[in-house]
Design a protein around this motif. Structure first.
Motif, mmCIF file in Angstrom:
data_model
loop_
_atom_site.group_PDB
_atom_site.id
_atom_site.type_symbol
_atom_site.label_atom_id
_atom_site.label_comp_id
_atom_site.label_asym_id
_atom_site.label_seq_id
_atom_site.Cartn_x
_atom_site.Cartn_y
_atom_site.Cartn_z
ATOM 1 N N PHE A 172 6.722 13.898 4.939
ATOM 2 C CA PHE A 172 6.333 13.279 3.681
ATOM 3 C C PHE A 172 5.583 14.329 2.858
ATOM 4 N N GLU A 173 6.242 14.806 1.820
ATOM 5 C CA GLU A 173 5.615 15.821 0.983
ATOM 6 C C GLU A 173 4.386 15.251 0.285
ATOM 7 N N TYR A 174 3.474 16.138 -0.029
ATOM 8 C CA TYR A 174 2.183 15.737 -0.604
ATOM 9 C C TYR A 174 2.372 14.822 -1.809
ATOM 10 N N ARG B 145 -3.247 13.665 4.455
ATOM 11 C CA ARG B 145 -2.051 14.159 3.779
ATOM 12 C C ARG B 145 -1.412 15.319 4.540
ATOM 13 N N THR B 146 -2.254 16.180 5.100
ATOM 14 C CA THR B 146 -1.721 17.272 5.935
ATOM 15 C C THR B 146 -1.044 16.705 7.173
ATOM 16 N N LYS C 205 0.833 -1.202 0.000
ATOM 17 C CA LYS C 205 0.000 0.000 0.000
ATOM 18 C C LYS C 205 0.868 1.252 0.000
ATOM 19 N N SER C 206 0.241 2.369 -0.323
ATOM 20 C CA SER C 206 0.953 3.652 -0.320
ATOM 21 C C SER C 206 1.112 4.159 1.108
ATOM 22 N N ILE C 207 1.894 5.211 1.236
ATOM 23 C CA ILE C 207 2.098 5.829 2.553
ATOM 24 C C ILE C 207 0.769 6.287 3.131
ATOM 25 N N VAL C 208 -0.008 7.020 2.348
ATOM 26 C CA VAL C 208 -1.247 7.589 2.869
ATOM 27 C C VAL C 208 -2.278 6.502 3.167
ATOM 28 N N LEU D 22 5.282 4.235 10.140
ATOM 29 C CA LEU D 22 4.719 3.452 11.240
ATOM 30 C C LEU D 22 4.450 4.330 12.454
ATOM 31 N N LEU D 23 5.351 5.257 12.751
ATOM 32 C CA LEU D 23 5.112 6.185 13.866
ATOM 33 C C LEU D 23 3.873 7.036 13.604
ATOM 34 N N ALA D 24 3.721 7.499 12.361
ATOM 35 C CA ALA D 24 2.537 8.295 12.020
ATOM 36 C C ALA D 24 1.259 7.494 12.278
ATOM 37 N N LYS D 25 1.293 6.205 12.004
ATOM 38 C CA LYS D 25 0.121 5.354 12.212
ATOM 39 C C LYS D 25 -0.106 5.061 13.694
ATOM 40 N N LEU D 26 0.965 4.707 14.408
ATOM 41 C CA LEU D 26 0.836 4.304 15.803
ATOM 42 C C LEU D 26 0.418 5.457 16.721
ATOM 43 N N LEU D 27 0.954 6.654 16.447
ATOM 44 C CA LEU D 27 0.714 7.778 17.349
ATOM 45 C C LEU D 27 -0.700 8.338 17.244
#
Length: 636
Positions: free
Chosen positions: A433-435, A425-426, A403-406, A454-459
């Protein structure tokens, strides 16, 4: 004479420019650290310099007789190789000379072409001496042992990723190459092995050539680097010295860039004001001024990389989140933990250190109540009723690489954070991670970039306990600093398994250290405090409450256990407040000690006060348990 000279290196992957114009030279004996944010191209530059990748432009000139060795992030080995055979791959020239000497010796025993083979034997012997002598295989075996690699006869194909990297590191070090490239050498090494590696690289006899080291271990960087190079926006900036010198030099450079940009903006404002007055551009002087103004206006200012902004969704918790009472952990016939008593209170940041395989991750699993295959756990583990855990494990599980980042972080392009709905995305832009990059598949990202996803998801998940198992592997310095700042700002409760001594010194209020034979010792403060306390006196196996004194029976009284009466009830009623006050005092003393505000005799007094406060809390807890038992018996 330089070992290597690189001029004008360029490298792009599709539209993404990784190296724009990189030039550098490496001298014999230099220890150069290469730093930069994840995805900036550090590993790409290392591969180009070592000849494993071809640049789009520019050149790399290596000294004619220079030998290269590289520790890659994903090392490769010959099929069917054992650990010792893999380590000896770093001695290809030496092994060829040894084989030639053996062939010559066998031929001489037959008596044929005696003069010819005698000459071959003499030349091979000279080559062996030139390449380090006759005991290089013993050196390779010793190197494997120093790095805590698996036994010499074990097949590399049966090893874990960390074990394979230790064998690869031994292969690189034993070569004594003229140009040695180490890409994240401290990953999968425990603290003691890292300290051994520091000493080895500092010894010019052990490693006479130039070393280029990609690392995010700040203590390691500070202790070995004679020069630090930062790769940023495709170009390099050089700073003399290690991590501290790099920080100072970077701050000065950015301050200079800010002054230059401020002067440029002032010039633009003055020239725009002059142009708007509509002067008659008839003279050469006026035309030259217009041309100069237009060139400055058209130029871009210095690029500024944003900072990673980490925020966590924090849930409420009680004072005590976890408590262990005489917990033992056995794995097969081996005891990992022996009767550990430990309490994790709100706001604690507890580091867990020890050799690889000692049982650090197993202890974490026991604390959290997750399944530990083949492990037998004894004693009592209690979790707070409101415990909510977010865990970053060593395997970095939780990402879909396809899957993609977003799409890994959100469903439908929105995320919920602390009760607010945000554009995904914001939100991801906080993690650098730029748009336009957010549609990239995760499998195309570097290891550090994956950890940021992963940190973006977990937090996003509400938590009151953050568990970080080797969080520094693959993370760049900017993200590490942001993670440390987030923990400090939130006063988060953290269990931290790490070999990063800098992070331990900055964050830890206490360190649990695996010291062999199941002994886990608690030390107040960070890693430097641990070393200071070890040097003074050996610590007990665990921080255990003193055993409650047994009531003495009067002769002939026939009295047994004390009864629970009005006096005991009154004492029990005030026990919660007494424990809370004692815990608050202990927490304050521990934080003051961790901040390192005292030293020498003052530090010793502070340590004594903290230890007494811990003992007081445990004594009150033991008394509270006794009173509860007495009340239960009275109710029966």
């Amino acid at each position: 004479m330089p070992v290597l000279v690189a001029q004008g290196l360029q490298r792009s992957y599709g539209p993404r420019e990784v190296l724009a114009d990189v030039s550098l030279a490496l001298e014999p004996g230099e220890r150069v650290a290469l730093v930069g944010v994840n995805g900036s191209g550090k590993s790409t530059l290392a591969r180009i310099l070592s000849g494993l990748e071809v640049p789009d432009g520019g050149s790399v000139v290596l000294r004619n007789d220079a030998r290269i060795a590289i520790l890659a992030q994903e090392p490769q080995f010959k099929e069917g190789a054992t650990a010792i055979e893999a380590a000896l791959e770093g001695l290809a020239d030496w092994r060829e000379a040894m084989n030639a000497h053996e062939r010559a010796s066998e031929a001489l025993s037959t008596g044929d072409d005696f003069e010819k083979w005698l000459e071959v034997q003499a030349q091979a012997g000279a080559d062996i001496e030139r390449l380090g002598g006759w005991s290089r295989e013993s050196e390779a075996e010793s190197m494997l042992q120093q790095l805590q690699a698996p036994p010499a006869d074990r097949l590399v194909s049966t090893m874990s990723g960390g074990e394979r990297r230790r064998v690869a590191l031994a292969r690189a070090l034993v070569s004594k190459a003229d140009f040695l490239v180490l890409d994240e050498p401290t990953n999968h090494l425990d603290v003691e092995t890292i300290e051994w590696l520091e000493g080895h690289l500092q010894d010019p006899a052990a490693q006479p050539g130039a070393v280029l080291c990609i690392t995010h271990d700040r203590y390691f960087l500070d202790r070995i680097a004679t020069r630090t190079i930062e790769l940023e926006y495709g170009v390099v900036h050089s700073f003399v010295g290690g991590f501290t010198a790099y920080l100072e030099g970077k701050a000065e450079r950015e301050a200079h860039d800010d002054r230059v940009e401020k002067n440029r903006q002032n010039f633009i404002r003055r020239e725009l004001a002059w142009l708007r007055r509509g002067p008659k551009a008839r003279s050469t002087k006026q035309k030259a001024r217009i041309d100069r103004a237009e060139s400055v206006i058209g130029a871009s200012g210095p690029k500024k990389r944003g900072d990673v902004k980490l925020h966590a969704a924090v849930a409420r918790s009680g004072r005590t989140l976890l408590s262990l009472d005489k917990v033992s952990i056995d794995l097969g016939e081996r005891r990992l933990v022996n009767e550990l008593t430990f309490t994790l209170n709100k706001g604690d940041c507890v580091g867990i250190v020890g050799p690889n395989g000692a049982g650090k991750s197993t202890l974490i699993s026991a604390m959290l109540g997750t399944a530990v295959e083949d492990a037998i756990i004894g004693g009592d583990v209690r979790q707070g009723e409101t415990l909510k855990v977010v865990s970053l494990d060593q395997k970095r599980s939780g990402l879909d690489l396809n899957k993609s980042i977003v799409d890994n972080v959100s469903e439908g392009g929105r995320v919920d954070f602390q009760g607010q709905s945000l554009d995904a995305r914001t939100y991801l832009e906080r993690f650098l991670f730029e748009y336009k990059e957010q549609d990239r598949p995760v499998e195309t990202l570097s290891g550090g970039e994956r950890v940021r996803v992963l940190l973006a998801k977990l937090l996003l998940q509400p938590m009151n306990l953050l568990v970080l198992d080797e969080p520094t592997n693959d993370l760049d310095l900017h993200t590490l600093s942001a993670l440390e700042s987030m923990i400090g700002d939130l006063k988060a409760t953290v269990l931290l398994v790490t070999h990063d001594r800098w992070m331990l010194d900055r964050l830890a209020t206490q360190v649990l250290c695996f010291e062999g034979e199941g002994q886990v010792t608690a030390y107040a403060g960070g890693y430097t405090d641990l070393l200071a306390q070890r040097a003074k006196t050996p610590a007990p196996a665990s921080v255990a409450p003193p055993a409650p004194k047994k009531s003495k029976k009067k002769k002939g009284s026939g009295r047994g256990r004390p009864k629970f009466g009005a006096k005991e009830q009154s004492e029990l009623d005030g026990m919660a407040a007494a424990i809370e006050a004692a815990e608050a005092e202990s927490e304050a003393l521990g934080l003051a000690l961790a901040e390192g505000a005292t030293s020498g005799e003052a530090h010793e007094k502070a340590m004594t006060a903290y230890e007494k406060s811990v003992a007081k809390v445990e004594t009150l807890m033991a008394r509270w348990e006794t009173l509860e038992e007495l009340r239960a018996e009275a109710d029966d």
